[in-house]
Structures are given as structure tokens and as C-alpha cells.
Design a protein around this motif. Structure first.
Motif, PDB file in Angstrom:
ATOM      1  N   THR A 391     -30.977  26.145  -4.109  1.00  0.00           N
ATOM      2  CA  THR A 391     -32.148  26.415  -3.276  1.00  0.00           C
ATOM      3  C   THR A 391     -32.654  25.081  -2.738  1.00  0.00           C
ATOM      4  O   THR A 391     -32.911  24.164  -3.515  1.00  0.00           O
ATOM      5  CB  THR A 391     -33.259  27.073  -4.120  1.00  0.00           C
ATOM      6  OG1 THR A 391     -32.695  28.226  -4.722  1.00  0.00           O
ATOM      7  CG2 THR A 391     -34.452  27.445  -3.264  1.00  0.00           C
ATOM      8  N   LYS A 393     -35.633  23.183  -0.939  1.00  0.00           N
ATOM      9  CA  LYS A 393     -37.062  23.429  -0.713  1.00  0.00           C
ATOM     10  C   LYS A 393     -37.617  22.348   0.208  1.00  0.00           C
ATOM     11  O   LYS A 393     -37.429  21.152  -0.049  1.00  0.00           O
ATOM     12  CB  LYS A 393     -37.800  23.373  -2.054  1.00  0.00           C
ATOM     13  CG  LYS A 393     -39.286  23.564  -1.919  1.00  0.00           C
ATOM     14  CD  LYS A 393     -39.944  23.673  -3.255  1.00  0.00           C
ATOM     15  CE  LYS A 393     -41.441  23.874  -3.065  1.00  0.00           C
ATOM     16  NZ  LYS A 393     -42.142  24.049  -4.318  1.00  0.00           N
ATOM     17  N   ASP A 399     -41.147  26.110   2.409  1.00  0.00           N
ATOM     18  CA  ASP A 399     -40.088  27.105   2.655  1.00  0.00           C
ATOM     19  C   ASP A 399     -38.901  26.820   1.745  1.00  0.00           C
ATOM     20  O   ASP A 399     -38.583  25.666   1.474  1.00  0.00           O
ATOM     21  CB  ASP A 399     -39.572  26.995   4.108  1.00  0.00           C
ATOM     22  CG  ASP A 399     -40.593  27.526   5.091  1.00  0.00           C
ATOM     23  OD1 ASP A 399     -41.568  28.161   4.630  1.00  0.00           O
ATOM     24  OD2 ASP A 399     -40.419  27.280   6.305  1.00  0.00           O
ATOM     25  N   GLU A 400     -38.255  27.908   1.321  1.00  0.00           N
ATOM     26  CA  GLU A 400     -37.067  27.736   0.482  1.00  0.00           C
ATOM     27  C   GLU A 400     -35.908  28.473   1.103  1.00  0.00           C
ATOM     28  O   GLU A 400     -36.091  29.517   1.723  1.00  0.00           O
ATOM     29  CB  GLU A 400     -37.317  28.275  -0.925  1.00  0.00           C
ATOM     30  CG  GLU A 400     -38.354  27.457  -1.660  1.00  0.00           C
ATOM     31  CD  GLU A 400     -38.475  27.827  -3.123  1.00  0.00           C
ATOM     32  OE1 GLU A 400     -37.776  28.775  -3.553  1.00  0.00           O
ATOM     33  OE2 GLU A 400     -39.258  27.169  -3.829  1.00  0.00           O
ATOM     34  N   GLU A 401     -34.717  27.971   0.940  1.00  0.00           N
ATOM     35  CA  GLU A 401     -33.549  28.650   1.478  1.00  0.00           C
ATOM     36  C   GLU A 401     -32.391  28.443   0.511  1.00  0.00           C
ATOM     37  O   GLU A 401     -32.213  27.348  -0.029  1.00  0.00           O
ATOM     38  CB  GLU A 401     -33.201  28.042   2.840  1.00  0.00           C
ATOM     39  CG  GLU A 401     -32.188  28.867   3.600  1.00  0.00           C
ATOM     40  CD  GLU A 401     -32.131  28.457   5.077  1.00  0.00           C
ATOM     41  OE1 GLU A 401     -31.087  28.653   5.679  1.00  0.00           O
ATOM     42  OE2 GLU A 401     -33.139  27.929   5.591  1.00  0.00           O
ATOM     43  N   VAL A 403     -28.554  27.960  -0.148  1.00  0.00           N
ATOM     44  CA  VAL A 403     -27.375  27.549   0.627  1.00  0.00           C
ATOM     45  C   VAL A 403     -26.194  27.353  -0.317  1.00  0.00           C
ATOM     46  O   VAL A 403     -26.364  27.126  -1.510  1.00  0.00           O
ATOM     47  CB  VAL A 403     -27.616  26.239   1.412  1.00  0.00           C
ATOM     48  CG1 VAL A 403     -28.642  26.409   2.492  1.00  0.00           C
ATOM     49  CG2 VAL A 403     -28.006  25.111   0.476  1.00  0.00           C
ATOM     50  N   LEU A 413     -28.745  21.467   7.297  1.00  0.00           N
ATOM     51  CA  LEU A 413     -30.151  21.799   7.072  1.00  0.00           C
ATOM     52  C   LEU A 413     -31.062  20.600   7.334  1.00  0.00           C
ATOM     53  O   LEU A 413     -32.065  20.698   8.018  1.00  0.00           O
ATOM     54  CB  LEU A 413     -30.345  22.241   5.626  1.00  0.00           C
ATOM     55  CG  LEU A 413     -30.115  23.719   5.386  1.00  0.00           C
ATOM     56  CD1 LEU A 413     -30.179  24.009   3.896  1.00  0.00           C
ATOM     57  CD2 LEU A 413     -31.177  24.538   6.106  1.00  0.00           C
ATOM     58  N   LYS A 418     -35.276  20.474   8.709  1.00  0.00           N
ATOM     59  CA  LYS A 418     -35.938  21.145   7.591  1.00  0.00           C
ATOM     60  C   LYS A 418     -36.429  20.153   6.574  1.00  0.00           C
ATOM     61  O   LYS A 418     -35.858  19.092   6.423  1.00  0.00           O
ATOM     62  CB  LYS A 418     -34.940  22.104   6.954  1.00  0.00           C
ATOM     63  CG  LYS A 418     -34.791  23.377   7.755  1.00  0.00           C
ATOM     64  CD  LYS A 418     -34.616  24.581   6.886  1.00  0.00           C
ATOM     65  CE  LYS A 418     -35.832  25.444   6.840  1.00  0.00           C
ATOM     66  NZ  LYS A 418     -35.977  26.409   5.884  1.00  0.00           N
TER      67      LYS A 418
END
Ligand code: HAM
Length: 418
Positions: A391, A393, A399-401, A403, A413, A418
Motif C-alpha cells: 500500500t 500512502k 490517499d492510499e493505493e 500496487v 506512481l 502522488k
């Protein structure tokens, strides 16, 4: 604490250093567009380089030079300014053989044994420019315009550009005579330095800041009233060209420079937000110096910006918080090794990546990430390693994503902002 820095010098550290680099980068870019090339000259020179050019009776030579004997009994001086060393190098390296104008710039420390006070240091930094081989006043206007562009590009506003002409060796004797006639019956009010200067170099009396002398020289004849035809025409054309280029300026017939080598154009840029040390940059023409140094008669003009004078004026308006694009928090030995590998691969792609080495809890690692202004953070634990997913952050937006644990994913990213 056993050792402390000397009086009047500074340690320049992050985050302030980013303000210095910002100014230097802006200046380099503008120099490039005007065709000025960088030179790096020695910090020390033979003392003779400075004495005649700056002037034996100037404050710099009389009181402010860091002069010492080296082990070979030579008199050496830490450069108090850049123009005289530049002219020495110009002649020594036959730079006059290149097509005129030959245009150079330099950045670096200068040394003057002055009384330290706000914005006045004993080691200070200048960004300077010198253009050689052309005496056309269009060059004077162009170099002043370039200076104004640099100061504007770094965000300075409300500056006062003062210009004058201080004549040449043809018209200066008439002016000196008029000045001496005016000052003669005021000599009793002079400080002891000016009593001497009156005889050796009366122009230096105009530069004296001692209150008695300031009062005594009030109403002295302005040098612009004594210019010969050549200097008068040069000055008129300079003013016309500055107007044409829309460079705001005021004429100050009483402007005095602390260096003896100037001829014709002299200028100073000041800011009213700096207190008593208000000059942010200054310069002028020195058409006689190359010949005086034994080179072929060559006109020259230049300026120097005082870094320490502009830093306080722009520092607060610049964003200086810098931090890594990615901070990796590993949990456990295996993750720590993997973190190092990922960091190395991303660094090879030019990303700024930091790894936590503390082997502490996630919370404490996150606190550290925050402290150093990390933009993005990933936590690398057993699960992440097993599933090959992490993750990422964003510390600003939170925001978290999720990958894949593939370098290109973070690279993309981070790159996408980001
Ligand atoms: P200057 O007026 O002696 O000229 O210095 C230029 C600038 O350096 C000043 O306007 C000021 O901003 C800064 N400066 C001078 N002394 C100090 C100090 N003690 N502490 C901090 N800043 C200082 C020259 O040096 C000439 N070489 C300029 C020039 C280049 N003329 C022709 N070409």
C-alpha cells in the motif's frame, strides 16, 4: 563547545541552502540567455592586484583586506571583490582574443574585514558578471537590464535602480578641482581620514559616512555637471536605452562607489527593506583597468549581486520544505533487505528514496517519515513480501493505493505526482 565560527562568517545549511541554489539557478539561466559563460577564479591573489585598481585610499584597501604573507614571504590577499581578479585573468589568459563582447560570470565568496552587522559579513558571496571589449552604451543598458531581470526572477520587488556617470580621465580633473574648491573651507569639519583623503583622493571624501563629513560635503557639486562631451553623450544614450528597454531607474548624481576603478557609468540597486546595508547589487564601467594592468586598452563593464542581501528579502516567500518522494518502512530483516534493493533501483531512476533503518514499530517509522517531509510511504512486512503487493500512502492527501511490488509501479506512481 570548543570551537566557534569566526565573527562575520556564516554556516549555510539546509533548508536555507535551497534558497541559495534557487537564486544561483535563476541567475545561471538568465546568464545563459545573454551568452555569459561561467569562470572560476582563485580566492586569493597577489595583493598588488587590488591596491591600484580598487584604490590605495579606498576603505577596502586601507582597512578591509585580509592580507597575509605566505611561507615564501609573498603578500597575498583574500579577494575582497571579483572585478580586479577577473581583469588579471582576462589578460593572463588572452581572453581579449575572442570576439567582443567577451562575457563572463562568477559566483563565490569575497572577504572584507568590515564591522559585522545585519546583512554585512566578513565572508560574503557575490554573483558577478563582466562584459569586455565594447564601450557602446547599449551594452551598459543591456547589462543593467539583465541585472534587473535576475533580481525580478528571484522574486525581488520594489527595488531602486540608481544610475550616474562619474566621467573619465579627461573630465575628472575638472570635477576634482571643483570639488576641492567646494570642500576646501570645510576641512576643519572632516574626520582625520578625510583630511588626508582631501589631499590624496578627494573623491573618497564623498564616500565617507562619518556624520561631520556627511554634513560638510552637503551641497557639493554633482559630477554629472562636469562630464566631457564623450561621457555626456554616453550617459544620455544610456538613459535613452534604459527607457526604451523599460528598465525603471532614477538618476542619482550623488551616487558614490567605494572602488576607484570606475569610469562613466556607475549604478547601485537598493531595497528599502534592508535597513542601513541596503545595496543588493552594484556595478559600473571600468574602461581604464585592463590598460592599467598592462593589457591592451579594453573597455569593461560589470556588476555584482550580494547574496546575503537578497536572501532575507525572499526567504519567507519560498517553499523550502523538501523531502523524499518515497519512504520505505520495513518490518523485519528480510523486508529491510528488500527495502534496500527497491530503494537502490528507484534511486537509479533518479527518485529520492529513503529507507528506515531503526527496526521499530510502524508508528514510530511513520513519525520519522513525517518529520523528514516524505511525500509517499510504503510499509513492507511479511504479508507484503508474500503477496508481492504494497500500500502506497500519500502523506499529504492521506490517499492510499495498493500496487504490485514491482519497481515500475512506484516509479509511475511517484512520477504521476502522488
Ligand atoms: P561592491 O559595491 O563593492 O561592488 O559590492 C557589490 C555588492 O556586494 C554590494 O552591493 C552588496 O550587495 C554586496 N556586499 C558588499 N560588501 C558586503 C558585505 N560585507 N557583506 C555582504 N554583502 C556585501 C563590487 O564588488 C564590484 N566588483 C562590482 C562590479 C563588478 N563592478 C564592476 N563589475
Amino acid at each position: 563547545m570548543k570551537y566557534r565560527k569566526l565573527k562575520g562568517v556564516q554556516d549555510i545549511l539546509p533548508p536555507d541552502i535551497s534558497v541559495w541554489q534557487f537564486i544561483e539557478e535563476k541567475a545561471r539561466k538568465i546568464f545563459r540567455s545573454y551568452g555569459y559563460r561561467e569562470i572560476r577564479l582563485p580566492i586569493m591573489e597577489s595583493t598588488d592586484v587590488f591596491i591600484r585598481s580598487i584604490g590605495e585610499t579606498s576603505d577596502i584597501v586601507e582597512k578591509e583586506m585580509y592580507t597575509f604573507k605566505d611561507k615564501g614571504d609573498r603578500s597575498i590577499t583574500l579577494r575582497p571583490e571579483g572585478t580586479a581578479p577577473f581583469v588579471r585573468a582576462y589578460i593572463e589568459n588572452h581572453l581579449n582574443n575572442e570576439p567582443a563582447p567577451q562575457k563572463y560570470y562568477y559566483m563565490g565568496p569575497m572577504f572584507r574585514y568590515e564591522r559585522p552587522q545585519a546583512n554585512r559579513y566578513r565572508q560574503f558571496y557575490q554573483i558577478g558578471a563582466e562584459a569586455m571589449g565594447i564601450d557602446d552604451p547599449k551594452l551598459d543598458a543591456e547589462i543593467i537590464s539583465m541585472l534587473s531581470l535576475i533580481l525580478e526572477a528571484v522574486g525581488l520587488k520594489g527595488l531602486n535602480f540608481e544610475i550616474t556617470s562619474i566621467g573619465c580621465k579627461e573630465c575628472r580633473p575638472d570635477y576634482i578641482k571643483a570639488l576641492k574648491d567646494f570642500l576646501e573651507d570645510k576641512m576643519l569639519d572632516f574626520c582625520s581620514d578625510c583630511g588626508r583623503r582631501f589631499k590624496t583622493n578627494p573623491l573618497r571624501v564623498l564616500d565617507c559616512k562619518v556624520p561631520g563629513c556627511v554634513k560638510a560635503k552637503k551641497g557639493s557639486p554633482p559630477v554629472v555637471d562636469y562630464l566631457c562631451k564623450d561621457c555626456g553623450d554616453h550617459f544620455d544614450q544610456l538613459k535613452n536605452n534604459l527607457n526604451r528597454l523599460n528598465v525603471p531607474h532614477t538618476i542619482n548624481p550623488n551616487l558614490v562607489r567605494g572602488l576607484d576603478y570606475y569610469t562613466k557609468t556607475a549604478f547601485e540597486v537598493s531595497s528599502e527593506n534592508l535597513g542601513s546595508q541596503s545595496a543588493v547589487a552594484a556595478g559600473g564601467r571600468y574602461d581604464g583597468m585592463v590598460k592599467e594592468f598592462g593589457g591592451p586598452a579594453t573597455p569593461g563593464i560589470g556588476f555584482a549581486i550580494g547574496m546575503e542581501r537578497i536572501i532575507p528579502l525572499i526567504k519567507d516567500s519560498l517553499e523550502t520544505t523538501d523531502g523524499p518522494e518515497l519512504y520505505i518502512c520495513p518490518l523485519g530483516n528480510e523486508a529491510a533487505e528488500e527495502a534496500l534493493r527497491i530503494a537502490e533501483q528507484l534511486r537509479a531512476k533518479g527518485r529520492w528514496v529513503e529507507v528506515n533503518y531503526d527496526n521499530t514499530s510502524i508508528r514510530s517509522q511513520m513519525r520519522k517519515a513525517n518529520k523528514i517531509n516524505a511525500k509517499n510511504v510504503i510499509v513492507l512486512g511479511d504479508d507484503e513480501l508474500k503477496n508481492r503487493k504494497v500500500t502506497i500512502k500519500n502523506m499529504g492527501s492521506k490517499d492510499e493505493e495498493i500496487v504490485d511490488l514491482v519497481i515500475n509501479e512506484y516509479h509511475k506512481l511517484i512520477q504521476s505526482g502522488k
